[in-house]
Motif scaffolding. Structure first.
Motif, PDB file in Angstrom:
ATOM      1  N   SER A 176       0.815  -1.160   0.099  1.00  0.00           N
ATOM      2  CA  SER A 176      -0.079   0.046   0.076  1.00  0.00           C
ATOM      3  C   SER A 176       0.867   1.194   0.034  1.00  0.00           C
ATOM      4  CB  SER A 176      -0.887   0.050   1.268  1.00  0.00           C
ATOM      5  OG  SER A 176      -0.202   0.045   2.235  1.00  0.00           O
ATOM      6  N   CYS A 177       0.366   2.234  -0.902  1.00  0.00           N
ATOM      7  CA  CYS A 177       1.205   3.476  -0.815  1.00  0.00           C
ATOM      8  C   CYS A 177       0.547   4.459  -0.399  1.00  0.00           C
ATOM      9  CB  CYS A 177       1.766   3.680  -2.342  1.00  0.00           C
ATOM     10  SG  CYS A 177       2.691   2.386  -3.104  1.00  0.00           S
ATOM     11  N   GLY A 178       0.960   5.158   0.460  1.00  0.00           N
ATOM     12  CA  GLY A 178       0.374   6.546   0.772  1.00  0.00           C
ATOM     13  C   GLY A 178      -0.775   6.023   1.895  1.00  0.00           C
ATOM     14  N   THR A 179      -1.365   7.151   2.361  1.00  0.00           N
ATOM     15  CA  THR A 179      -2.649   7.038   3.117  1.00  0.00           C
ATOM     16  C   THR A 179      -3.772   6.885   2.513  1.00  0.00           C
ATOM     17  OG1 THR A 179      -1.010   8.623   4.520  1.00  0.00           O
ATOM     18  CG2 THR A 179      -3.409   8.248   5.352  1.00  0.00           C
ATOM     19  N   PRO A 180      -4.679   5.762   2.857  1.00  0.00           N
ATOM     20  CA  PRO A 180      -5.689   5.509   2.087  1.00  0.00           C
ATOM     21  C   PRO A 180      -6.667   6.864   2.487  1.00  0.00           C
ATOM     22  CG  PRO A 180      -5.638   3.995   4.094  1.00  0.00           C
ATOM     23  CD  PRO A 180      -4.260   4.607   3.972  1.00  0.00           C
ATOM     24  N   LEU A 181      -7.378   7.324   1.397  1.00  0.00           N
ATOM     25  CA  LEU A 181      -8.514   8.096   1.631  1.00  0.00           C
ATOM     26  C   LEU A 181      -9.640   7.773   2.689  1.00  0.00           C
ATOM     27  CD1 LEU A 181      -8.736   9.655  -1.930  1.00  0.00           C
ATOM     28  CD2 LEU A 181      -8.114  10.703   0.164  1.00  0.00           C
TER      29      LEU A 181
END
Lengths: 947, 306
Positions: free
Chosen positions: A27-32
């Motif tokens: 997973s890349c980044g913060t999930p919305l």
């Protein structure tokens, strides 16, 4: 290659084997945040991008935009000024090196912390007493408090560490605000509070407090000297409460002392529940004081040495070591005035110091056995506060008003009205019904007295506080005659209930004024029904009590003005108006003159339309003022260019129309000058206009509305016309409202010009008679005018208009005795006669009724067409003729308005009789016929005569 | 009474040339262009379609309305046309490109009728909001030049001929605004006036009222020269039309029948069933024996002679 193979392999493989191949473990980044989750809902969801705001976790705005400072973390965290980085000025730390040295590390760290870090640091700190509050080593002087704990005499400065720690809990801070204030006001530590006292008083006080003054003060010679001075009052010695002192008994509460237990106390004698409660209360009270007393006695004499410092602390001479103090009265002392509390305060008169000590707590978990013969009865407890207790405490329960009267204050302003006074009767009824719904339901449904007595069938008077009851007494009475459901019996009972609740009536013992009453059905109320009724009264009192204070001023009575008409909801629908008459002043008169039932009937236009007789009856002509640009786009000249708006308005040629419709020219064979007011107005206009030629020309050509308006009346000549001038008196209901036709008319205050102005204008004529009416000179003036006009008039129909007027002048009749009657009632025939005869189509229309309809129709049509074409031809060829029309109108503007005004205010204008009696008219007509024949010699005939 | 130029009346053409059923839902109006070589139809399906009545071909479809199309009018030079309908605004379209390049907003109710004046410098629109607004086509001004607010109920039809603007309103009045004379002539018909047709010489107005009658109103005198009756028209707006040379009057009624009358005498010339449902608009070619009927059954039928 490898990936392609793998891909193929995956594609070929079945789902079960490689079901999770598509699953991503990265997973890349913060999930919305989930859109569905209301908690994490984006507050910027519906805002455009430029209005969205970003906040950090603490809800602060840190992103300000590029041009307003950018990411403000720098400023907020490090920079320290809004403008940007300010270089710190060099400051030598040489002078305060010591300070700077020990705070540098911490402060340097702090200076790099932002608010979050600081908050974190603050939260991580342990709460502990600051050094200022820490117990300092006891002062060498004697402290009364410390003395208590440490037992430290002035001679023994050291205190045990344990007691010192204990004392530190209680020891007040040196800089308490109260103490500071007191010192400011002159109080010294160790003194009592109050005004200075004499030595004698001080001595007395010392005796009262149980203190012993110093031996020096007791000296006789000292007393001599001391009597010359005032002394500060003695300090009241503090009393330490027991439980604090007994630190070993941690389980006990404040002031608790083991004593006789409840069972023991109960065992004294048969007591009611109430008595038990009271006794226990008393015990508690006793414990607080009495036992502390005993504790005080336990403390020992030398411990209780209170230092009293007098007259400042410059000398220790006045310091007095308090001796053994036994201020506590003997526990079993009879009640007397000399009783006082342990601190010396006197027991209030009428009170008795309870000194009974109770034994220690009962170890038993069981509740005390109830007294024999006791049955649980909660209802009795509920009833007590309302009946007996309130009765008991009646003497003290004064409300503001009663206190005011006792103090002789002026009576307060009258009680403001309740909201319910403003309610309509219906709403009140509904309210009353709602509040009494339970009773109302119960009353009719009770079949009979219940056979079995209900368990709670005991009279229960609902509690209602006195002020509410008093207010409700003054407010709306839901059962009174003014209400919608008058019930005198209930009203009486309601009032009684309120009086009882307000303690206005005395109730002896348990005899209540309420009893079961006879129901309308003949049955006697049961107790439960009675209870319900009383409950309902209480509710009603709550509901109907007047609004108090400020709120009351916010309500205004909706129904106070019976004069104000009820405004009907919904859209205003104007009454059906005669379309044929909607264009002018005549139309409004006709509409006003119609009977209401006539209005309901078909209008003439409707009748005509239904009968298939379209034509003049169904046609209305009015002014249309096209916008200039519209005219330009249509390629036509602006027909009303240069004419003021009000000049044309709705009614074509104001005065002309009225003059024509009311017989200015006396057409139709009736006597000229019948309508004096109008005639005069028209004549004024005539005089003031530049000439007859100009005025007559448009009269003929541009006034088709005249005929159109007139037609409905001329057509039904046979039928008696409604009174025409019967202008409806504005009633209170209609004034200022939508259907008031005369709305705003009074604002146009019209004052008739004084007579001398008329005289000045028209008096140049030779044959002017001073004694005549106003209109006389005008009418006579028209004679030369006539002679002037006759040669210049181009159309034949101009002549009759003038001739009729002029001919009428000599036969000017006397004013009617009842001018208003004659002014308001007009015969149809007269109306027809007033019709302007110079308009050919109109006259034909009137004549058409008498002659054969078919021929007249044909003729009319042809003539009409001719007129229309004529007008346009004129537009092309005779530019000047058409141009003359507006100009003339403008010049005659004032007169027209005047004429209009006169028409409207006719009934008020008594001095100029507006009409004459029909019989006079007839006579005048006959005369005129002769004269006209003579004068004109048959040269010109009216247009109507042509048919 | 009728002008002498009117040709001898003929029965309405009863030979069905084309049935044009590409509209979905009722077709509210179908009008010839200037010159009557094409016609435009507008319907409930928010579409305006341009047809060739000779071949029955749909030349172009103009979509852009958000609501039903209730009125259409072509400019004299056939380059533009105006349409109106339920979206309370008046669209002006370019015939060739199919763009609506102008949109006049300001009406508060649906717009029932539009009309151009003789040089298409003024566009009049009559609306349910009881007003007739005169829009300036020559400037970029978006405000109406004038608002005619005399009507007391919905204005159902507007017609301009020369310097006359005639409006028919549900309040039962036909109003003739004479721009040149600066006069408003109001003729009262006790029934809602639903459609108007002015003769070429602006002497007569053919107007339909909802008591199943058509009146030929003499604009000069306000008299009704002839009333044509027999058909059924009580609840829908349905336009009548003059036949060729204004010698006859044709109208489709609510039973789907087409009626024809002699303008001069008022005699019935013919009657035949044309549609299954109510006919909402009838237009007749000014010269030829060709007639359009737009019906609520969703079709436009072109009638001619064999």
């Amino acid at each position: 290659m490898a990936s392609a193979r793998l891909k193929r392999k995956i594609e070929n493989a079945d789902e079960a084997a490689y079901g999770n191949l598509n699953e991503s473990f990265v997973s890349c980044g913060t999930p919305l945040p989930s859109l569905a989750d209301p908690k994490t809902k984006d507050s910027n969801e519906f805002k455009p991008l430029w209005q969205q705001e970003v906040f950090d976790e603490q809800g602060r705005k840190r992103l300000h935009g590029a041009f307003t400072g950018g990411f403000s973390a720098g400023y907020f965290n490090t920079v320290g000024s809004k403008e940007g980085w300010t270089p710190s000025t060099f400051k030598s730390s040489r002078d305060n090196r010591a300070q700077g040295g020990n705070k540098s590390v911490q402060d340097a760290a702090k200076s790099y912390m932002d608010a979050e870090d600081l908050a974190e640091m603050a939260s991580s700190r342990q709460l502990e007493t600051s050094s200022t509050y820490k117990s300092a080593p006891p002062p060498p002087t004697y402290d009364p408090l410390m003395g208590l704990f440490g037992g430290a005499a002035p001679s023994a400065p050291t205190v045990e560490p344990a007691t010192a720690a204990l004392a530190s809990l209680i020891e007040p801070a040196s800089t308490r605000v109260g103490a500071k204030l007191m010192r400011r006001m002159g109080w010294r530590d160790g003194q009592g509070v109050g005004p200075r006292v004499t030595f004698e008083q001080r001595k007395k006080q010392a005796v009262e407090l149980g203190l012993k003054l110093d031996a020096e003060e007791d000296d006789e010679d000292g007393a001599g000297e001391a009597s010359k001075h005032y002394f500060a009052p003695l300090d009241r010695p503090l009393k330490l409460l027991e439980a604090v002192g007994i630190s070993s008994d941690r389980g006990w509460g404040l002031g608790y002392k083991p004593g006789p237990n409840m069972a023991k106390a109960l065992g004294v004698g048969p007591v009611t529940g109430e008595d038990v409660a009271i006794q226990t209360m008393g015990d508690d009270d006793d414990d607080v004081y009495g036992d502390s007393m005993s504790m005080g006695s336990l403390a020992g004499g030398d411990k209780k040495r209170y230092g009293v410092i007098e007259l400042g602390d410059e000398d220790d001479d006045y310091r007095m070591a308090g001796s053994h103090r036994r201020s506590r009265p003997t526990p079993r002392a009879p009640p007397s005035a000399s009783q006082s509390f342990h601190d010396g305060a006197r027991v209030l008169p009428g009170f008795e110091l309870h000194s009974e000590t109770s034994s220690g707590a009962s170890t038993s978990q069981l509740p005390p056995p109830p007294p024999r013969g006791w049955t649980p009865d909660p209802a009795r407890i509920w009833t007590e506060p309302s009946s007996t207790d309130s009765d008991k405490g009646k003497g003290r329960q004064l409300d503001a008003e009663q206190r005011g009267t006792l103090l002789g204050e002026p009576a307060p302003p009258p009680v403001p009205k309740s909201v319910f006074d403003y309610l309509s009767a219906k709403a009140k009824e509904r309210l009353a019904f709602a509040t009494s719904s339970s009773a109302a339901d119960a009353l009719p449904s009770t079949p009979s007295a219940p056979a079995a007595p209900e368990p709670d069938a005991e009279l229960h008077i609902p509690p209602l506080d006195g002020p509410t009851a008093l207010a409700a007494l003054k407010g709306f009475q839901p059962f009174s005659n003014s209400s919608t459901s008058p019930d005198p019996i209930r009203q009486k009972r309601y009032t009684l209930f309120l009086q009882l609740s307000a303690h206005l009536i005395d109730v002896k013992g348990s005899t209540l004024p309420f009893g079961p009453r006879q129901l309308p059905s003949g049955k006697t109320q049961t107790i439960s029904e009675l209870n319900r009724e009383l409950q309902e009264y209480a509710q009603a009192a709550q509901v109907f009590k007047p609004v108090s204070g400020m709120l009351a001023g916010r309500f205004t009575s909706g129904g106070s003005g019976g004069l104000v008409p009820k405004v009907e909801p919904g859209l205003y629908q104007p009454p059906a108006k005669d379309p044929a008459t909607s264009s002018g002043g005549l139309g409004s008169f006709a509409a006003a003159g119609l009977e209401p039932q006539l209005v309901q009937k078909l209008t003439p236009a409707q009748e005509a339309a239904r009968a298939g007789q379209w034509g003049e009856a169904t046609r209305t002509t009015s002014i249309f003022r096209p916008a200039g640009l519209v005219c330009k786009r249509f390629g036509v000249k602006d027909p009303w260019k240069g004419v003021a708006e009000e000049d044309i308005g709705n009614d074509v040629g104001g005065a002309w129309k009225e003059a024509g419709s009311t017989g200015w020219n006396g057409g139709g064979g009736s006597g000229g000058g019948t309508k004096e007011a109008l005639g005069q107005a028209s004549m004024d206009a005539l005089m003031q206009s530049s000439g007859f030629k100009k005025f007559q020309q448009p009269m003929y050509e541009e006034d088709p509305p005249l005929e159109d308006v007139d037609v409905p009346f001329s057509q039904d000549q046979a039928a008696p016309a409604p009174p025409r001038k019967q202008v409806e008196k504005p009633t209170l209901e209609s004034v200022g409202l939508g259907d008031d036709d005369k709305q705003g008319e009074e604002t146009l205050t019209y004052t008739k010009a004084p007579k001398d102005i008329f005289a000045a204008i028209f008096a140049d004529s030779d044959d002017e008679d001073e004694d005549d009416d106003d209109d006389e000179p005008i009418v006579q003036d028209s004679a030369p005018v006539k002679s002037a006009i006759l040669p210049s008039s181009e159309t034949t129909s101009n002549a009759p208009a003038i001739t009729s007027t002029t001919v009428a002048a000599p036969t000017q009749p006397e004013p009617e005795p009842e001018p208003d009657v004659s002014a308001t009632v007009l015969d149809t025939s007269t109306i027809a006669d007033y019709r302007p005869s110079f308009v050919p189509t109109s006259s034909r229309a009137t004549n058409g009724t008498s002659s054969s309809a078919a021929t007249s129709g044909k003729k009319k049509k042809s003539s009409k067409r001719k007129a229309a074409t004529l007008s346009f031809d004129v537009d092309e060829g005779e530019e000047g003729a058409v141009e003359a029309a507006p100009k003339k109108k403008k010049s005659a503007d004032g007169a027209k308005r005047k004429a209009k005004k006169e028409l409207k205010e006719e009934d008020e204008w008594a001095e100029a009789p507006s009409t004459v009696h029909p019989e006079i008219l007839k006579a005048a007509e006959a005369k005129r016929e002769e004269k006209g024949a003579e004068a004109l010699g048959g040269g010109r005939s009216r247009a109507s005569d042509l048919f | 009474m009728a002008p002498k130029s009117r040709t001898a009346p003929r029965a309405p053409p009863s030979h069905l040339l084309w049935t044009l059923a590409s509209h979905k839902g009722p077709v509210h109006t179908a009008v010839y262009n200037t010159g009557s070589s094409y016609f435009l139809s507008g319907g409930q399906d928010r579409q305006i379609k341009l047809w060739n009545p000779k071949s029955g071909m749909e030349v172009k479809a103009y979509s852009g309305h958000g609501y039903e199309v209730l009125g259409l009018c072509c400019t004299p030079d056939n380059t533009k046309f105006a349409s109106c309908g339920g979206d309370r605004s008046v669209f002006v379209w370019d015939v060739a490109t199919g763009d609506s390049f102008r949109r006049f907003q300001g009406h508060m109710g649906k717009v029932n009728a539009v009309a151009f004046n003789s040089d298409a410098s003024i566009l009049a629109s009559g609306s349910f909001d009881t007003t007739v607004r005169l829009w300036d086509m020559k400037s970029q001004q978006r405000m109406p030049l004038q608002i005619l607010e005399e009507a007391r109920d919905s204005v159902m039809s507007v017609a301009i001929r020369g310097h006359l603007i005639v409006t028919g309103s549900v309040d039962g009045y036909a109003r003739t605004y004479d721009i040149r004379k600066g006069e408003l002539r109001t003729d009262f018909f006790d029934q809602p006036v639903t459609s108007l047709n002015i003769t070429a010489d602006a002497s007569l107005v053919l107007l339909t009222t909802l008591d199943s009658s058509i009146h030929a109103l003499d604009l000069d005198s306000g008299r009704v020269l002839k009333s044509f009756k027999g058909h059924k028209n009580t609840s829908y707006r349905s336009a009548a039309a003059f036949g060729p040379g204004e010698g006859s009057v044709v109208m489709g009624d609510e039973d789907g029948k087409i009626w024809g009358w002699d303008t001069e005498t008022g005699e019935k010339l013919g009657e035949f069933k044309a549609h299954d449902r109510a006919i909402l608009w009838t237009s007749h070619h000014p010269k030829e024996q060709q007639m359009l009927t737009a019906s609520s059954d969703g079709t436009v039928k072109v009638w001619g002679t064999r």
